[in-house]
Write an enzyme that holds these catalytic residues in place. Sequence first.
Site, short mmCIF file in Angstrom:
data_model
loop_
_atom_site.label_atom_id
_atom_site.label_comp_id
_atom_site.label_asym_id
_atom_site.label_seq_id
_atom_site.Cartn_x
_atom_site.Cartn_y
_atom_site.Cartn_z
N HIS A 24 37.83 20.55 -18.36
CA HIS A 24 37.08 19.35 -19.18
C HIS A 24 38.01 18.07 -19.12
O HIS A 24 37.57 17.12 -19.00
CB HIS A 24 36.94 19.89 -20.57
CG HIS A 24 35.77 20.69 -20.43
ND1 HIS A 24 35.56 21.49 -21.49
CD2 HIS A 24 34.67 20.54 -19.79
CE1 HIS A 24 34.37 22.48 -21.48
NE2 HIS A 24 33.86 21.53 -20.06
N GLU A 27 19.65 21.05 -1.20
CA GLU A 27 20.93 21.73 -1.71
C GLU A 27 20.82 23.28 -1.48
O GLU A 27 22.01 23.78 -1.67
CB GLU A 27 21.17 21.33 -3.02
CG GLU A 27 20.07 22.00 -4.14
CD GLU A 27 20.27 21.23 -5.42
OE1 GLU A 27 21.55 20.89 -5.84
OE2 GLU A 27 19.63 21.40 -6.33
N ASP A 81 25.99 21.53 -3.94
CA ASP A 81 25.40 22.95 -3.90
C ASP A 81 25.33 23.11 -2.54
O ASP A 81 25.47 24.33 -2.03
CB ASP A 81 24.31 22.96 -4.57
CG ASP A 81 24.44 23.33 -6.18
OD1 ASP A 81 25.45 24.19 -6.13
OD2 ASP A 81 24.02 22.75 -6.94
N CYS A 139 22.74 12.22 -3.30
CA CYS A 139 23.14 12.35 -4.57
C CYS A 139 24.24 13.24 -5.17
O CYS A 139 24.77 13.07 -6.42
CB CYS A 139 21.94 12.45 -5.74
SG CYS A 139 21.20 14.14 -5.76
C1 PEP Z 1 24.50 18.56 -6.04
O1 PEP Z 1 24.36 20.03 -5.87
O2 PEP Z 1 25.08 17.99 -5.08
C2 PEP Z 1 23.95 17.94 -6.95
C3 PEP Z 1 23.67 16.63 -7.11
O3 PEP Z 1 23.46 18.67 -8.16
P1 PEP Z 1 24.53 19.28 -9.32
O4 PEP Z 1 25.96 18.59 -8.92
O5 PEP Z 1 24.01 18.60 -10.56
O6 PEP Z 1 24.48 20.70 -9.25
MG MG Z 2 23.03 20.88 -7.42
#
Ligand code: PEP
Ligand code: MG
Length: 851
Positions: free
Chosen positions: A457, A694, A718, A765
Amino acid sequence: MATLKLIAPLAGWCLPINEVPDPVFAQRMVGEGVAIDPTGSLVHAPCAGAVVLMSGAKHAVTIRTELGIDVLLHVGIDTVALHGKGFELLVAAGDLVQIEQPLLRFDLDFVARHAKSVVTPIVLTGAGFAGLSKVIANRSIDVGEMLMEVAINELTVAQAIVGEQLQQQRRFIVPFEHGLHARPAALVVTALKGINAAVKVSAHGRSGNAHSAVSLMSLGIQRGDEVVVQARGTEASAAITVLERLLQPAPTRSASRTTAMETQHSAPLAKRMTECQLTGVLGSPGLAMGVAASLLQAERLVNETGSGYHAESSALTRARAVVRQHLEALIASGGATQRGILTAHLELLDDPELLQLADVLLQRDKSAAFAWRGAVRDTAVKFRALGDALIAERAADLLDLEAQVLRVLDGEPPVAVNDLPERAIIIAEELLPSELLTLDLSRVSGICMAHGGPTSHVAIIATAKGIPALVAIGSEVTAITNGTPLLLDADNGLLHVDPSAAELSSAVRALDSRAAERAADKAAAKGPCITADGVGIKVFCNLGALNEVADAVTHGAEGCGLLRTELLFMDRTEPPDEAEQLREYQHIATALAGRPLVIRTLDVGGDKPIPYLRMPTEENPALGMRGLRMSLHEPALLRTQLRAILRVEPFGQCRILLPMVTELSDVRTVRALLEEIATELGRKELPQLGAMIETPASALLADQLSREVEFLSIGSNDLSQYTLAMDRGHAELASRLDALHPAVLRLIAQTTVAAKAARCRVSVCGGLASDPVAIPILIGLGVQEISAVPILIPRLKRLIRGLDTNACVALAAQALNATDAAAVRALSEQWQRNTLRQPPSADGARLGVKR
Ligand code: PEP
Ligand code: MG
């Protein structure tokens, strides 16, 4: 011994360097010298020499004499923050100036009102001088009066006067990973020490003195660059031989000269240079310079025996109540990341098993403090023994609570108040989240921890706050005493303890130029982002909650490409209802003032458990009920969320993004539900619907998906976890879990090609979108939109504006054929150095997969 006389460059009051109101100068971290509190506003050259300027800065000038001595004139303290306002440079980099020639003019009144101080240090930053004498201090001085004398090393003089005839010349390739930066430059200087030869290194049309680390560093030489080394003097060939041990001969030469004996010679050298350097794991990126501020606390003494069960048990209850109140106050005032962490603390504070363990000890007549500590430590040991990196990191949260409750039992406030020096680099065994949040962060330049992991954290908070951090350094770090000068290079996993003057002056330059660069980037961030050849790229931000919006917009976010709604669902006992969700989404949409808002439906499961959902116990949660699978398993929850999104005004600003899609039926099921809800609400249209890519399955089926959605968004975090079969929370695999792996890139390429054929937009993203090394490759693969960590947006926009998409396409094609992620990184870094005018600095690169 030869001397160099320096005259006063400014009129004013002379003061000793240790009285400069900035520890970096006062503690001579930048170099030896003196300072002037100016009454005049025209800065003159203290000696003849060549002008060296920091990129983009107008408040400081270095004069490099012909003997290679560097004299830095730094007008005022923290004046880099003025971004040149109030300063006018009268010379340009490379100009040869005479003694007393005017260098820069500044508006004394403006600088005095806007900077921390106008006191102007005049310091010797490079190597080559033996000491100072006749230094004027504690009196007023006029321009041109003698300020100090610099004694110059015999060797430096000898190097300057050795015969002009060229003795030796060789070409080398620089093998060091980060080029000729501080450490390798210092290695070169050390290797040449005592060798009677003037050694010149040339590259990119510029030359530097190989006996000066600053001179070498200012050449900007990168890994793989070819340099020409010329050595003159009686030991010229010895100098070349020494350099052959450090640098690789250029290909035209035979490479067979590295012998076992030479390896033996270079080993002690390398050892000497690393004696004052510790290594760790990147927790939060960046470079920081400052002084050690140790938060190590002696183990609190605790009485074992208490004064009876009832007295001790109610003392513990009262102490927990005080800590609870403190945490609730912090939660009310903090951001989303902080709120999540502190809410987890609140739950641990009232955890029934923990309390039961404490109660067993209380019943054995132990004191409240003894019982609480025993229960916490027992549980922490169990957490650590589970062999799960993420759970082991939660042991830190427990120990944080232990300390808070024990302090209250001793009649103190829950969190120790620390008086930090300015530019403190915190040293801790394992800094606790609550400790970090109660520190005066304006004084914290960096964090170094003996333990902890990259997903702890503290690392996440440090990243959000832009504080560089190194974790898992080992217990050696705790031996550093308060006040020791430190240079923290988190990007390279290094902590330099008591760094050399050359390292510090190069860090001062790097920090100054990064700060100037960041300010310039931010000023330009609001505008659209169009590549050099005219292709518009949308740069959006990733958000977790409302209080992050304003900052993202000032950093130039053109919308939100990923709202992680799960934060709204976590750390509570029941899910938010439709009204609460509508309120939150509406506030965010309104704060974005018409900019697009991509709302991702609930993405829980895996490493984001939700206690109130009936989640099955899973052996392998990352491969279980995650993301959309969970939402389809709990359709009422999904329906409520979709209704809330569809009710946000104005209609159309919100788009819906589905996490963890694996096949077309996922999208079809949600679209059918959306149609139903739209009819219920009297909406004639549906909002734009997107699928996250993902999982390898969704990338491989991108042709089918892109025909039925309005946009695709690549979740590289992911996607790499599932493609590379590496757990994204695994501390030991963290450095190998790199989304630039060619296998991941091939899946991204397959996605963009399929989406293009279906005229479907593609965004990224995941963490890859915040990684400057990845950006040209993503654009080359056809990505038209990225969604990044807000603080990095200005820099990413600058990078994109300098790109040519056709060149990016060629780069991407090469990346797809690379053999591993490291090769892709090296390829893109080299490409950026060769093709961009301003390649990105290391700062903030490689954010990893967790952001
Ligand atoms: C990802 O998996 O790249 C993503 C943007 O989702 P999270 O990191 O929230 O799992
Ligand atoms: Mg993800």
